[in-house]
Design an enzyme around this catalytic site. Sequence first.
Site, short mmCIF file in Angstrom:
data_model
loop_
_atom_site.label_atom_id
_atom_site.label_comp_id
_atom_site.label_asym_id
_atom_site.label_seq_id
_atom_site.Cartn_x
_atom_site.Cartn_y
_atom_site.Cartn_z
N GLU A 43 47.81 76.65 16.54
CA GLU A 43 48.98 76.36 15.69
C GLU A 43 50.22 76.92 16.38
OE1 GLU A 43 48.74 77.67 11.53
OE2 GLU A 43 50.90 78.00 11.57
N ARG A 47 58.94 78.78 15.14
CA ARG A 47 59.77 79.98 15.00
C ARG A 47 60.51 80.29 16.28
NH1 ARG A 47 55.24 83.91 12.51
NH2 ARG A 47 54.34 82.34 11.14
N LYS A 131 46.69 76.54 2.71
CA LYS A 131 46.85 77.79 3.45
C LYS A 131 47.18 78.87 2.42
CE LYS A 131 50.78 79.58 6.17
NZ LYS A 131 50.76 80.02 7.57
C1 3PG Z 1 51.64 82.47 9.57
O1 3PG Z 1 52.63 81.88 9.92
O2 3PG Z 1 50.60 81.91 9.25
C2 3PG Z 1 51.67 83.93 9.47
O3 3PG Z 1 52.96 84.42 9.65
C3 3PG Z 1 50.75 84.68 10.35
O4 3PG Z 1 50.76 85.95 9.84
P1 3PG Z 1 50.43 87.24 10.69
O5 3PG Z 1 51.58 87.42 11.64
O6 3PG Z 1 50.34 88.35 9.67
O7 3PG Z 1 49.15 86.99 11.41
#
Ligand code: 3PG
Length: 205
Positions: A43, A47, A131
Amino acid sequence: MTISFQELAKKGKPIVPVIALPSLECALPLADTLSSCGFNILEITLRTECALDAIKLLVESRPQLVIGAGTVKNTLQLQQTLDAGAQFIVSPGTSAEMIAKAREYNTAVVPGVMTPSEIMVAENLGLDTVKLFPAALAGGTDFITSMAAVFPGMKFFPTGGVSEDDVNRYLALPNVVCAGGTWLTPKTLMEKGDWNKIHEIAQRC
Ligand code: 3PG
């Protein structure tokens, strides 16, 4: 018709690296490192600036992988990720408009949920996976377990606060299709190009 994320998830390990790529140059070495450890479903989150180019590059040059787009928050971004070739779409929230658009393109979409009402929206729009985000804050494995009786066909893809230490507790639940997170691809290691260290982390999972 909407493509089933559950079907797509069968193509790889049930752990999905959630990646905020610092630069386009990182895309191929990172994907190759992860896939050498069996991680075929990646994925790429929107960002960072290079995300759309990275999705396009990976879809074109690594056809054996399943490349999705994450942190997709509106229909413009959704269109851009579909144009880049994303094979699945992950969103932090639930938007009926985005789900309808993904359906037009026959692309799997996994909306973010934190409440039964959001799960109902996804279920009523014909989706089979949501999700749970942020999973740790939303109640983690207890929340997912308590949804099983009410939403028997729905599977969860928890992310957000999931770590190497607790990922197996999530994966042990029958209504979890996969789990994900950024712990596999720390920003500092990607920036340094330390693929050996990322390989080590990935191999532990
Ligand atoms: C996402 O986008 O799914 C989450 O921000 C991942 O979260 P994490 O950085 O706590 O793994």
